[in-house]
Scaffold this motif. Structure first.
Motif, PDB file in Angstrom:
ATOM      1  N   ALA A 276       0.773  -1.037   0.099  1.00  0.00           N
ATOM      2  CA  ALA A 276       0.170  -0.135  -0.283  1.00  0.00           C
ATOM      3  C   ALA A 276       1.065   1.157  -0.318  1.00  0.00           C
ATOM      4  O   ALA A 276       0.771   2.343  -0.940  1.00  0.00           O
ATOM      5  CB  ALA A 276      -0.980   0.050   1.140  1.00  0.00           C
ATOM      6  N   ILE A 277       2.243   1.564   0.784  1.00  0.00           N
ATOM      7  CA  ILE A 277       3.038   2.716   0.689  1.00  0.00           C
ATOM      8  C   ILE A 277       4.012   2.469   0.035  1.00  0.00           C
ATOM      9  O   ILE A 277       5.114   2.838  -0.308  1.00  0.00           O
ATOM     10  CB  ILE A 277       3.708   2.225   2.085  1.00  0.00           C
ATOM     11  N   GLY A 278       3.599   1.353  -1.153  1.00  0.00           N
ATOM     12  CA  GLY A 278       4.830   0.993  -2.048  1.00  0.00           C
ATOM     13  C   GLY A 278       6.088   1.260  -1.996  1.00  0.00           C
ATOM     14  O   GLY A 278       7.495   1.388  -3.017  1.00  0.00           O
ATOM     15  N   TRP A 279       6.203  -0.157  -0.618  1.00  0.00           N
ATOM     16  CA  TRP A 279       8.064  -0.239  -0.327  1.00  0.00           C
ATOM     17  C   TRP A 279       8.082  -1.254  -1.077  1.00  0.00           C
ATOM     18  O   TRP A 279       9.137  -1.165  -1.529  1.00  0.00           O
ATOM     19  CB  TRP A 279       8.028  -0.614   1.148  1.00  0.00           C
ATOM     20  N   VAL A 292       8.267 -13.003  -3.116  1.00  0.00           N
ATOM     21  CA  VAL A 292       8.448 -13.430  -1.325  1.00  0.00           C
ATOM     22  C   VAL A 292      10.269 -12.247  -0.728  1.00  0.00           C
ATOM     23  O   VAL A 292      10.084 -12.507   0.064  1.00  0.00           O
ATOM     24  CB  VAL A 292       9.008 -14.961  -0.926  1.00  0.00           C
ATOM     25  N   TYR A 293      11.147 -12.901  -2.071  1.00  0.00           N
ATOM     26  CA  TYR A 293      11.897 -12.112  -1.351  1.00  0.00           C
ATOM     27  C   TYR A 293      12.282 -10.758  -1.364  1.00  0.00           C
ATOM     28  O   TYR A 293      12.834  -9.482   0.385  1.00  0.00           O
ATOM     29  CB  TYR A 293      13.270 -12.096  -2.850  1.00  0.00           C
ATOM     30  N   LYS A 294      11.291  -9.893  -2.244  1.00  0.00           N
ATOM     31  CA  LYS A 294      11.209  -8.492  -1.523  1.00  0.00           C
ATOM     32  C   LYS A 294       9.864  -7.684  -0.278  1.00  0.00           C
ATOM     33  O   LYS A 294      10.846  -6.990   0.721  1.00  0.00           O
ATOM     34  CB  LYS A 294      10.043  -7.452  -2.805  1.00  0.00           C
ATOM     35  N   ILE A 295       9.299  -9.024   0.283  1.00  0.00           N
ATOM     36  CA  ILE A 295       8.182  -8.528   1.506  1.00  0.00           C
ATOM     37  C   ILE A 295       9.689  -9.121   2.701  1.00  0.00           C
ATOM     38  O   ILE A 295       9.499  -8.358   3.464  1.00  0.00           O
ATOM     39  CB  ILE A 295       7.555  -9.846   1.371  1.00  0.00           C
ATOM     40  N   ALA A 296      10.005 -10.296   1.893  1.00  0.00           N
ATOM     41  CA  ALA A 296      10.744 -10.701   3.471  1.00  0.00           C
ATOM     42  C   ALA A 296      12.288  -9.345   3.570  1.00  0.00           C
ATOM     43  O   ALA A 296      12.597  -9.360   4.659  1.00  0.00           O
ATOM     44  CB  ALA A 296      11.683 -12.212   2.924  1.00  0.00           C
ATOM     45  N   ARG A 297      12.814  -8.821   1.997  1.00  0.00           N
ATOM     46  CA  ARG A 297      14.287  -7.706   2.688  1.00  0.00           C
ATOM     47  C   ARG A 297      13.366  -6.384   3.225  1.00  0.00           C
ATOM     48  O   ARG A 297      13.416  -5.384   4.521  1.00  0.00           O
ATOM     49  CB  ARG A 297      14.164  -7.151   1.264  1.00  0.00           C
ATOM     50  N   ALA A 298      11.848  -6.173   3.082  1.00  0.00           N
ATOM     51  CA  ALA A 298      11.475  -5.363   3.326  1.00  0.00           C
ATOM     52  C   ALA A 298      11.285  -5.446   4.991  1.00  0.00           C
ATOM     53  O   ALA A 298      11.263  -4.902   6.324  1.00  0.00           O
ATOM     54  CB  ALA A 298       9.796  -5.147   3.222  1.00  0.00           C
ATOM     55  N   ASP A 343       3.136   6.426  10.186  1.00  0.00           N
ATOM     56  CA  ASP A 343       4.879   5.339  10.167  1.00  0.00           C
ATOM     57  C   ASP A 343       4.850   4.640  10.863  1.00  0.00           C
ATOM     58  O   ASP A 343       4.309   4.104  12.202  1.00  0.00           O
ATOM     59  CB  ASP A 343       5.978   6.283  10.946  1.00  0.00           C
ATOM     60  N   LEU A 344       5.023   3.190  10.190  1.00  0.00           N
ATOM     61  CA  LEU A 344       4.935   1.934  11.243  1.00  0.00           C
ATOM     62  C   LEU A 344       6.312   1.729  11.833  1.00  0.00           C
ATOM     63  O   LEU A 344       6.082   0.952  12.736  1.00  0.00           O
ATOM     64  CB  LEU A 344       5.500   1.032   9.520  1.00  0.00           C
TER      65      LEU A 344
END
Length: 470
Positions: A276-279, A292-298, A343-344
């Motif tokens: 939602a916030i474009g990360w 999965v890689y992008k989610i895990a990195r974030a 802010d998360l």
């Protein structure tokens, strides 16, 4: 190790749950191929929060079984996975009070709060480890790290590899669980339980001598005197408990319940917030394993910059600030986060440098020895009830208010913005219940439970009776 395992097993599912949509919901008849329906997403993420109270053996077995949820039919895979995740929750739930009580009873009053908070801080490292494991596994299966356009056929072609990814990530949770079990069986029972409940002063002295590496003598007469006191004999459902600790139990259960509604609703669905916030890019711009890689990195970055530091700020300052101030401060900034800045990083930092840590510490200190674990388990169960409300409630509430925008007739919600406002209200109410939290800084466990006061009162009554004229 117990809490490291708990956190890994609880939160690793959020790293791979989007894979289930890519693998098992690719049929063209599905309204949004590659996306889990809200009811399935809520079940996969939240079902482990519904099972409470067993031990590391169950965590070992269920971590393995979760990764072995095989079937040719998507619904069967999800159902089997949810069943074993539910059973996993029994092991995790049982470990919460055990870890807290063991540390509380072994520590001294000067460092007790920091040591209990240190146990809980391992939760942050468990979350961090989950992200790192997912990064490594995703890298091993997607060497190119390119992001080809998404299609149903592309998702299907990746299914065998993606199927390995989520199973490996879940099953790695077996390793710390085995270590936890090994060290637990080598640990003696806590001295307070052995002395006050099992009434074996010699064994208690022997166990503590080994732990502290000093020679201790059993005080049989003192033990007999203490165990005869009324304060050590009342149970949970008695007037004595209601008079002394009913308000304390209300305090620990209510604050933990409210905290977990806010904490778990945003922690287990971080991946959706990232989108939602474009990360992370949109799903249609990358393959399943790259997602999965992008989610895990974030999530790894969040853990390193916010989650872990928040826990360790609590460890560093709890002996100076006390639990009341830290918990009140945490709820305040979580409220501000939901109402103002969204802010998360701020939310997770002040959740952990706040009520997410203190709600674990307080129940381990303020109840009688024979009821420590029981009352902590009740408080934990209240917290996980709040987590269930948060996971299932937030997912549905965050759906668009416009019924035409929901998937396949799923009931419309109130939208993400209004959901965050509701979470802010919940955190604000948590501030109110925090006013019931007793400050235990610098006090012994016996002082906190009132056992010393009752013992002194009994001694005074006995002295008065002796001094009275015949």
């Amino acid at each position: 190790m117990g809490f490291f395992t708990d956190a890994y097993d609880l939160f690793c599912i959020s790293l791979v749950s989007k894979l289930f949509g890519r693998i098992y919901y690719t049929e063209l008849t599905h309204p949004k191929p590659g996306t889990l329906p809200p009811n399935v997403a809520a079940a996969v993420n939240g079902v482990s929060l519904c099972g409470l109270s067993y031990d590391p053996v169950l965590m070992v077995l269920c971590s393995v079984a979760s990764g072995l949820s095989f079937s040719d039919h998507p619904k069967s895979v999800i159902t089997t996975l949810c069943f074993f995740r539910f059973c996993l929750g029994f092991g995790i739930g049982g470990d919460y009070p055990l870890s807290a009580t063991i540390m509380s009873e072994y520590a001294n009053k000067k460092t007790r709060e920091a040591l209990i908070a240190t146990v809980f801080s391992m939760k942050g490292f468990g979350i961090l480890a989950g992200g790192i494991v997912a990064l490594i596994v995703a890298a091993a299966f997607d060497h190119s790290f390119k992001a080809p356009a998404y299609s149903v056929d592309r998702a299907a072609s990746l299914a065998p590899q993606a199927d390995f990814v989520w199973r490996i990530v879940l099953m790695v949770g077996t390793l710390p669980a085995i270590l936890t079990y090994y060290w637990r069986i080598k640990m003696p029972e806590t001295a307070r339980y052995t002395a006050l409940v099992a009434k074996n002063a010699k064994q208690a002295a022997s166990d503590m001598s080994k732990i502290l590496q000093v020679q201790l003598e059993a005080e049989e007469e003192k033990l007999e005197k203490i165990t005869q006191e009324k304060s050590n004999s009342f149970g949970l459902f008695t007037k004595q408990f209601a008079d002394h600790h009913c308000l304390h139990l209300l305090c620990t259960t209510s604050t933990w319940f409210l905290l977990d509604i806010a904490f778990y609703s945003q922690n287990l669905f971080q991946k959706d917030i990232f989108s939602a916030i474009g990360w992370i890019p949109k799903a249609d711009s990358m393959n399943a394993i790259y997602e999965v890689y992008k989610i895990a990195r974030a999530q790894t970055l969040i853990a390193m910059c916010s989650t872990v530091p928040g826990y360790w700020f609590t460890v560093a300052f709890i002996d100076y600030m006390g639990r009341f101030a830290i918990q009140l401060m945490g709820f305040f900034f979580m409220t501000v986060h939901n109402w103002v800045c969204c802010d998360l990083l701020t939310h997770l930092f002040f959740a952990n440098f706040g009520p997410n840590a203190t709600t674990f510490v307080v129940p381990a200190e303020i109840f009688p020895a024979r009821l420590w674990s029981t009352c902590h388990d009740i408080s934990t169960a209240a917290g996980k009830a709040g987590a269930i409300v948060g996971v299932f409630g937030f997912l549905y509430a965050a759906q668009s208010k416009d019924a035409t925008k929901t998937d396949a007739g799923y009931p419309p919600g109130i939208g993400v913005k209004n959901s965050l406002i509701m979470l802010g209200v919940i955190n604000f109410v948590g501030m109110g219940f925090t006013l019931l939290v007793p400050e235990s800084k610098g006090k012994s466990l016996e002082d906190l439970t009132g056992e010393n006061e009752e013992e002194k009162a009994t001694e005074q009554q006995a002295a008065s009776a002796t001094a009275a004229p015949v």
